[in-house]
Design an enzyme around this catalytic site. Sequence first.
Site, mmCIF file in Angstrom:
data_model
loop_
_atom_site.group_PDB
_atom_site.id
_atom_site.type_symbol
_atom_site.label_atom_id
_atom_site.label_comp_id
_atom_site.label_asym_id
_atom_site.label_seq_id
_atom_site.Cartn_x
_atom_site.Cartn_y
_atom_site.Cartn_z
ATOM 1 N N SER A 10 6.089 -6.106 16.390
ATOM 2 C CA SER A 10 5.980 -4.800 17.037
ATOM 3 C C SER A 10 5.634 -4.975 18.507
ATOM 4 C CB SER A 10 4.892 -3.964 16.359
ATOM 5 O OG SER A 10 4.599 -2.849 17.178
ATOM 6 N N HIS A 34 10.444 -4.408 16.214
ATOM 7 C CA HIS A 34 9.910 -3.107 15.805
ATOM 8 C C HIS A 34 9.459 -2.341 17.049
ATOM 9 C CE1 HIS A 34 7.964 -0.473 12.767
ATOM 10 N NE2 HIS A 34 6.966 -0.369 13.630
ATOM 11 N N ASP A 36 7.812 1.036 18.349
ATOM 12 C CA ASP A 36 6.991 2.179 17.942
ATOM 13 C C ASP A 36 7.105 3.299 18.962
ATOM 14 O OD1 ASP A 36 5.583 1.380 15.478
ATOM 15 O OD2 ASP A 36 4.783 -0.230 16.736
ATOM 16 N N MET A 38 5.995 6.937 19.921
ATOM 17 C CA MET A 38 4.912 7.901 19.631
ATOM 18 C C MET A 38 4.926 8.999 20.680
ATOM 19 S SD MET A 38 1.751 5.421 18.668
ATOM 20 C CE MET A 38 1.964 3.816 17.888
ATOM 21 N N HIS A 67 10.641 2.918 14.869
ATOM 22 C CA HIS A 67 9.687 3.637 14.026
ATOM 23 C C HIS A 67 9.221 4.862 14.799
ATOM 24 C CE1 HIS A 67 5.392 3.521 12.058
ATOM 25 N NE2 HIS A 67 6.077 4.598 11.719
ATOM 26 N N MET A 69 7.195 7.892 15.332
ATOM 27 C CA MET A 69 5.990 8.653 14.959
ATOM 28 C C MET A 69 5.979 9.884 15.851
ATOM 29 S SD MET A 69 3.546 5.354 14.556
ATOM 30 C CE MET A 69 4.750 4.343 15.422
ATOM 31 N N MET A 138 2.894 2.712 5.467
ATOM 32 C CA MET A 138 1.857 2.388 6.447
ATOM 33 C C MET A 138 0.668 1.762 5.719
ATOM 34 S SD MET A 138 3.085 3.285 9.413
ATOM 35 C CE MET A 138 1.625 2.749 10.300
ATOM 36 N N ASP A 176 3.522 -1.866 7.437
ATOM 37 C CA ASP A 176 3.238 -1.776 8.870
ATOM 38 C C ASP A 176 1.759 -1.460 9.064
ATOM 39 O OD1 ASP A 176 3.211 -1.345 11.584
ATOM 40 O OD2 ASP A 176 4.601 0.354 11.557
HETATM 41 C C1 DX5 Z 1 0.997 1.703 14.519
HETATM 42 C C2 DX5 Z 1 2.353 1.069 14.533
HETATM 43 C C3 DX5 Z 1 2.405 -0.364 14.208
HETATM 44 C C4 DX5 Z 1 1.553 -1.258 15.056
HETATM 45 C C5 DX5 Z 1 1.041 -2.335 14.158
HETATM 46 O O1 DX5 Z 1 1.066 3.039 14.193
HETATM 47 O O2 DX5 Z 1 3.231 1.727 13.651
HETATM 48 O O3 DX5 Z 1 3.755 -0.830 14.199
HETATM 49 O O4 DX5 Z 1 2.223 -1.844 16.135
HETATM 50 O O5 DX5 Z 1 0.153 -3.110 14.878
HETATM 51 P P1 DX5 Z 1 -0.713 -4.245 14.198
HETATM 52 O O6 DX5 Z 1 0.240 -5.228 13.613
HETATM 53 O O7 DX5 Z 1 -1.513 -4.764 15.325
HETATM 54 O O8 DX5 Z 1 -1.551 -3.586 13.135
HETATM 55 ZN ZN ZN Z 2 5.238 0.834 13.521
#
Ligand code: DX5
Ligand code: ZN
Length: 235
Positions: A10, A34, A36, A38, A67, A69, A138, A176
């Site tokens: 990620s 990956h 993210d 947001m 991903h 969010m 998650m 994740d």
């Molecule tokens: C958080 C993200 C994850 C995040 C995971 O909401 O969806 O993908 O990057 O990070 P780590 O691996 O540090 O928990």
């Molecule tokens: Zn993620």
Amino acid sequence: MTPDIIIAPSILAADFANLAAAAHAVEGAADWLHVDVMDNHFVPNLTIGPPVVASLRRATGIPFDCHLMIEDPKRWAPAYAQLGAYNVTFHAEACDDPVALAKDLRAAGTLAGLAVDRDTPIEPYLELLPHFDTLLVMTIKAGFGGQAFMPEMLAKVRTARRHANAGHLDIRIEVDGGIADDTIEAAAAAGADAFVAGTAVYGADDPARACRKLRALAEASRVRQTTSDSGGRTV
Ligand code: DX5
Ligand code: ZN
């Protein structure tokens, strides 16, 4: 050939001023990158959107696992498919018609993923899985990297894996949050076959080496699982 295990670093844990370098650092060692996304509404955090994904898409050949969010994924998710994402995952909590959006995504040429956050049970979504290519469970509360892995979330992975096996579904089960050397084996044993890792990869001195180690641990865990499922015989 599709690999048995997917390792998806990620970039949330990478240096946002050097995202192309972060992608290059795991080329050859990671399967997906990956990303993210947001929006500061669905989750409190705010990260990146389509312009950054478009630029990064030109900088690396690694397939993107986006991903989302975000609220209103129906409106925004197809754009990520058009930008060349390999898989686009949106949250069940943010969408009233997940199957319709999965169809839109597949029609736009990407794999379709459904994510369930920490407080969302998996059971209401099991019947929808034939419409999806990936299910993201998650293993933290969505929103921030660097949180502690929640082993109790693996019950959802086991339930989904049983359901997928019983129905012969062709679906990846992705975990994740908090995935690292000390947690990936349990997640693999529960039935996950795609692993997102932010801190464990980009917090390491050598991100590619960290990916290879995670893959080896996940593979070893699955081999042990297969062996014990067959009553101790090697299969
Ligand atoms: C958080 C993200 C994850 C995040 C995971 O909401 O969806 O993908 O990057 O990070 P780590 O691996 O540090 O928990
Ligand atoms: Zn993620």
